[in-house]
Motif scaffolding. Structure first.
Motif, short mmCIF file in Angstrom:
data_model
loop_
_atom_site.label_atom_id
_atom_site.label_comp_id
_atom_site.label_asym_id
_atom_site.label_seq_id
_atom_site.Cartn_x
_atom_site.Cartn_y
_atom_site.Cartn_z
N GLU A 6 16.88 33.73 30.03
CA GLU A 6 17.65 34.57 30.23
C GLU A 6 17.73 34.80 31.75
OE1 GLU A 6 14.87 37.35 28.01
OE2 GLU A 6 17.07 39.60 28.96
N LEU A 7 19.21 35.69 31.97
CA LEU A 7 19.58 36.01 33.19
C LEU A 7 19.75 37.57 33.53
CD1 LEU A 7 20.12 33.29 33.79
CD2 LEU A 7 22.05 33.96 34.92
N ARG A 8 19.40 38.17 33.58
CA ARG A 8 19.03 40.12 33.67
C ARG A 8 19.94 39.94 34.74
NH1 ARG A 8 13.44 40.96 31.80
NH2 ARG A 8 13.73 40.12 29.54
N ASN A 9 20.95 40.98 34.94
CA ASN A 9 21.79 41.13 36.52
C ASN A 9 21.63 40.61 37.31
OD1 ASN A 9 20.36 43.86 34.26
ND2 ASN A 9 22.37 43.58 35.25
N VAL A 10 21.41 39.79 37.73
CA VAL A 10 21.74 37.99 37.76
C VAL A 10 22.77 38.77 39.58
CG1 VAL A 10 21.31 35.48 39.57
CG2 VAL A 10 20.23 36.69 37.45
N THR A 11 22.65 38.69 40.69
CA THR A 11 23.79 38.97 41.66
C THR A 11 23.12 38.23 42.85
OG1 THR A 11 23.43 41.49 41.15
CG2 THR A 11 24.59 41.49 43.55
N LYS A 12 24.34 38.24 43.54
CA LYS A 12 24.36 37.41 45.10
C LYS A 12 25.60 37.18 45.85
CE LYS A 12 22.61 34.09 47.87
NZ LYS A 12 21.08 34.20 48.23
N SER A 13 25.63 37.85 47.07
CA SER A 13 26.58 37.48 47.73
C SER A 13 26.14 37.24 48.91
CB SER A 13 26.48 39.05 48.55
OG SER A 13 26.42 39.96 47.23
N PHE A 14 27.39 36.51 49.65
CA PHE A 14 27.94 35.78 50.87
C PHE A 14 27.96 36.25 52.20
CE2 PHE A 14 27.29 32.06 48.23
CZ PHE A 14 25.99 31.34 48.73
N GLY A 15 27.87 37.10 52.89
CA GLY A 15 27.92 37.76 53.93
C GLY A 15 28.64 39.25 53.63
N GLY A 16 29.92 39.63 53.53
CA GLY A 16 30.47 40.16 52.49
C GLY A 16 31.12 40.11 50.84
N LEU A 17 31.42 38.89 50.60
CA LEU A 17 31.46 38.67 49.14
C LEU A 17 30.25 37.90 48.42
CD1 LEU A 17 34.48 36.75 48.11
CD2 LEU A 17 33.24 35.17 48.54
N ARG A 18 30.44 39.41 46.92
CA ARG A 18 29.82 39.03 46.61
C ARG A 18 30.41 37.77 45.25
NH1 ARG A 18 28.45 44.22 41.98
NH2 ARG A 18 26.45 43.93 42.50
N VAL A 19 29.46 36.95 45.33
CA VAL A 19 29.18 35.49 44.19
C VAL A 19 29.13 35.49 42.37
CG1 VAL A 19 29.15 32.73 45.01
CG2 VAL A 19 29.41 34.31 46.84
N THR A 20 27.72 36.55 42.67
CA THR A 20 27.74 36.58 41.64
C THR A 20 27.42 38.26 41.10
OG1 THR A 20 26.32 34.20 41.48
CG2 THR A 20 25.95 35.85 39.65
N ALA A 21 27.60 38.55 40.51
CA ALA A 21 28.00 40.48 40.24
C ALA A 21 27.18 40.39 39.31
CB ALA A 21 29.59 40.43 40.05
#
Ligand code: ADP
Ligand code: MG
Length: 251
Positions: A6-21
């Motif tokens: 289960e994924l819940r609101n998984v979020t990841k940015s590299f620098g300014g770039l949101r790669v997982t939103a």
């Protein structure tokens, strides 16, 4: 039934770039599902977070009800999740058999004290041969990994992942770089392995015949966002998905 992953609101940015939103979804136990989307959509980065290679900036990941968001890759593998990479990751100078056998030994080592035992080595060899038979590489067991054709190298990586006796198996573009004939064989193989090893199987793939041929559920990522999730029929007909990724040709 409780989701296996289960994924819940998984979020990841590299620098300014949101790669997982804010990605959220649940994967049913024993299911086979695909993740599709344009290059750079964040598919591999999502796998990296699920398998502990990268930590999300926000959100939660649960595996069999347990929060694995901050566990190491090693701990996550121990819980029963294995992965084959977009770029193959076996030991190229070692034989096909040794590559799988080492993975079998490492799996056995988790549950038993092996140091003294020859019988354990023999057991690992037997297990490794069974896996090589399952993936059709038994005839090249004594060849060095680098000598294999590209398609067989991709299969070897899957064999190594299977040696870890996973409950969930993640495959990143299993048919990439393959000929159409190899792709068809691999598609059938993945489906067979899914059943034979009672896996929950999630694969990233660009080959739509493979996606629509074997996935029960398809999830579409676009610019880090989960654009759509549904049965193959629903995804094929989804206007947003057609515009963003599929185009008209698969209709
Ligand atoms: N370690 C990293 N550092 C910075 N940017 C990265 C890193 N890994 C991936 N990216 C960027 O994240 C985006 C998504 O990449 P990726 O997850 O590999 O996409 P996909 O697998 O869907 O093709 C791309 O823009 C890529 O350049
Ligand atoms: Mg990728």
């Amino acid at each position: 039934m409780e989701p296996v992953l289960e994924l819940r609101n998984v979020t990841k940015s590299f620098g300014g770039l949101r790669v997982t939103a804010d990605v959220s979804f649940s994967v049913a136990p024993g299911s086979i599902s695909a993740i599709i989307g344009p290059n750079g959509a964040g598919k591999t980065t999502l796998f990296n977070q699920i398998t502990g290679y990268l930590k999300p900036d926000g959100g939660k990941i649960l595996f069999q009800g347990k929060d694995i968001t901050n566990l190491s890759t090693r701990e996550i593998v121990t819980l029963g999740m294995a992965r084959a990479f977009q770029v193959t990751s076996f030991f190229p100078e070692e034989t096909v058999l040794d590559n799988v056998r080492v993975a079998c030994l490492s799996q056995m080592n988790k549950t038993r004290n092996l140091l003294k035992s020859v019988s354990v080595f023999n057991e690992a060899t037997d297990q490794a041969f069974k896996i090589l038979e399952s993936i059709g590489l038994q005839n090249v067991a004594d060849r060095a990994g680098f000598e294999l054709a590209h398609g067989d190298q991709k299969l070897l990586d899957i064999g190594i992942a299977l040696a870890l006796q996973p409950k969930a198996l993640l495959l990143d573009e299993p048919t990439s770089g393959m000929s159409p004939e190899e792709r068809l064989l691999t598609r059938n193989l993945i489906k067979r392995l899914w059943k034979e090893f009672s896996l929950t199987l999630i694969f990233i793939e660009h080959d739509m015949d493979t996606v629509f041929g074997i996935a029960q559920t398809v999830r579409v990522l676009q610019m880090g966002r989960l654009l759509a999730e549904g049965s193959p029929e629903e995804i094929r007909r989804n206007p947003e998905v057609i515009t963003a990724y599929l185009g008209e040709e698969v209709l």
